[in-house]
Design a protein around this motif. Structure first.
Motif, short mmCIF file in Angstrom:
data_model
loop_
_atom_site.label_atom_id
_atom_site.label_comp_id
_atom_site.label_asym_id
_atom_site.label_seq_id
_atom_site.Cartn_x
_atom_site.Cartn_y
_atom_site.Cartn_z
N PRO A 168 -91.40 -87.32 -46.58
CA PRO A 168 -90.21 -86.49 -46.82
C PRO A 168 -89.01 -86.99 -46.01
O PRO A 168 -89.17 -87.32 -44.82
CB PRO A 168 -90.65 -85.09 -46.36
CG PRO A 168 -91.91 -85.28 -45.61
CD PRO A 168 -92.52 -86.55 -46.05
N PHE A 204 -90.16 -81.22 -42.39
CA PHE A 204 -90.90 -80.28 -43.23
C PHE A 204 -90.31 -78.88 -43.11
O PHE A 204 -89.82 -78.51 -42.05
CB PHE A 204 -92.38 -80.25 -42.81
CG PHE A 204 -93.05 -81.60 -42.92
CD1 PHE A 204 -93.51 -82.07 -44.14
CD2 PHE A 204 -93.21 -82.40 -41.79
CE1 PHE A 204 -94.11 -83.31 -44.24
CE2 PHE A 204 -93.80 -83.65 -41.88
CZ PHE A 204 -94.26 -84.11 -43.11
N ASP A 206 -91.93 -76.01 -43.25
CA ASP A 206 -92.77 -75.16 -42.40
C ASP A 206 -94.07 -75.88 -42.07
O ASP A 206 -94.35 -76.97 -42.61
CB ASP A 206 -93.06 -73.83 -43.11
CG ASP A 206 -93.57 -74.08 -44.53
OD1 ASP A 206 -94.45 -74.96 -44.69
OD2 ASP A 206 -93.06 -73.44 -45.47
N ALA A 208 -97.11 -75.18 -42.83
CA ALA A 208 -98.06 -75.30 -43.94
C ALA A 208 -97.76 -76.54 -44.78
O ALA A 208 -98.67 -77.31 -45.12
CB ALA A 208 -98.03 -74.05 -44.80
N SER A 209 -96.47 -76.77 -45.10
CA SER A 209 -96.16 -77.94 -45.93
C SER A 209 -96.39 -79.23 -45.13
O SER A 209 -96.79 -80.26 -45.69
CB SER A 209 -94.74 -77.87 -46.47
OG SER A 209 -93.82 -77.85 -45.39
N ALA A 212 -100.05 -79.88 -45.17
CA ALA A 212 -100.48 -80.30 -46.52
C ALA A 212 -100.18 -81.77 -46.73
O ALA A 212 -101.01 -82.53 -47.25
CB ALA A 212 -99.77 -79.45 -47.58
N TRP A 213 -98.96 -82.18 -46.31
CA TRP A 213 -98.62 -83.60 -46.53
C TRP A 213 -99.38 -84.52 -45.57
O TRP A 213 -99.87 -85.58 -45.93
CB TRP A 213 -97.11 -83.82 -46.39
CG TRP A 213 -96.70 -85.19 -46.91
CD1 TRP A 213 -96.45 -85.54 -48.19
CD2 TRP A 213 -96.53 -86.38 -46.13
NE1 TRP A 213 -96.14 -86.86 -48.29
CE2 TRP A 213 -96.19 -87.42 -47.03
CE3 TRP A 213 -96.66 -86.67 -44.76
CZ2 TRP A 213 -95.94 -88.72 -46.62
CZ3 TRP A 213 -96.42 -87.98 -44.36
CH2 TRP A 213 -96.07 -88.99 -45.28
#
Lengths: 221, 112
Positions: A168, A204, A206, A208-209, A212-213
């Motif tokens: 990202p 990111f 948050d 959680a994301s 996840a990544w």
């Protein structure tokens, strides 16, 4: 150094030893190098050898002092002999004899010092043989480590390039072109990190994301 | 000249740096060893290396070698004759036996 040690804190300005970190990422995924067994054996042998060289400095100094003393005493004997011949003074005779005796004592001392130095040199030679073997082994370990690193890096590079390119807010096309933060994130995604990595970057939305990544636990600051 | 031999990575690196910085005093460099000029500066550099890596730096003093002064004629002649031998496979011990050349044992026994 484990992968975690390289990427424990992901923050702007992070500096990475990229090849070592890539190799660590490969290791964390269970990758191995063809020279691993050889490397392990060489490291073990390296740990087993090596003894300090006994210094011969004291022996060298004693010998130098003995030689200087002899030089001085010889001059003294010559002077006394000259004065004795000139004056025939009997009181000088005793002094002259004593000087000659002292000279012979000094010569004995020098012979002993030479012998001590020779023994010290022999001990040093043996110890240096051991040090030389150790240095060769050290070079061998370094070479094997380089080989292993190169193999591990190549094994993980495609995945790392892909991760860097898809990070990202990343703008790099490959791992090598990526900035420090992007490279570190790519390493975490590609490798296996069980201890939560501290994220001090705004990549990111948050935690959680991020998790996840990265496919890893994180602590987001 | 002064011969400096190193026995660890650290000492070898220090020697390499010294060689790079003081070319004028370095007569020759071989891997982890070097010959330093026999000047006070050569001694100064050698002693600094030994001070820094006491166990891993060996310093020796070399003397010029003149075979016409330092070596008996028999030894020089033996070397020349053996290198000029016709049968390349004959070892020196065999070559010397039955000739006037000194045996390997005699050569090892006698100091220069």
């Amino acid at each position: 150094m484990s992968l975690y040690d390289h990427v424990a804190v992901v923050a702007p300005g992070l500096s990475l030893d990229r090849r070592t970190a890539l190799a660590a990422a490969a290791r964390s995924r269970g990758a191995t190098a063809s020279v691993d067994a050889e490397l392990r054996a060489a490291r073990e042998r390296l740990a087993a050898v090596g003894e300090p060289v006994p210094s011969s400095a004291t022996a060298r100094q004693r010998l130098a002092e003995a030689e200087a003393g002899i030089e001085r005493q010889r001059e003294r004997v010559a002077t006394l002999r000259g004065r004795l011949a000139e004056t025939g003074d009997e009181s000088l005779e005793t002094e002259y004899r004593r000087a000659v005796r002292e000279l012979s004592e000094l010569e004995t001392e020098r012979a002993a010092a030479e012998e001590r130095l020779e023994r010290a040199r022999e001990r040093a030679r043996e110890a240096r043989d051991a040090r030389e073997r150790r240095l060769r082994l050290r070079d061998r370990v370094d070479n094997l480590e380089r080989t292993a690193r190169a193999e591990l890096v190549e094994a993980v590079r495609p995945a790392a390039d892909e991760a860097a390119a898809s990070a990202p807010d990343g703008t790099a096309a490959s791992f090598d072109d990526a900035d420090g933060v992007t490279a570190a994130l790519a390493l975490v995604r590609v490798g296996v990190v069980r201890t939560p990595v501290v994220l001090a970057c705004r990549r990111f939305a948050d935690a959680a994301s991020a998790e996840a990544w990265l496919e890893s636990p994180v602590i987001r600051l | 000249m002064l011969l400096v031999v190193t026995y660890s990575k650290g000492a070898r690196t220090s020697l390499r740096n010294v060689c790079r910085t003081h070319e004028e005093t370095i007569v020759r460099r071989f891997g982890r060893a070097a010959l330093l000029a026999e000047t006070e500066h050569g001694a100064f550099l050698a002693l600094r290396l030994r001070e820094k890596h006491p166990d891993d730096v060996q310093v020796e003093r070399t003397a010029p070698f003149n075979e016409f002064r330092d070596v008996p004629t028999a030894v020089r002649e033996a070397a020349a004759a053996y290198e000029g031998r016709e049968d390349r496979n004959v070892p020196y011990a065999k070559f010397a036996a039955g000739s006037d050349h000194p045996s390997p044992a005699a050569l090892k026994r006698r100091e220069l």
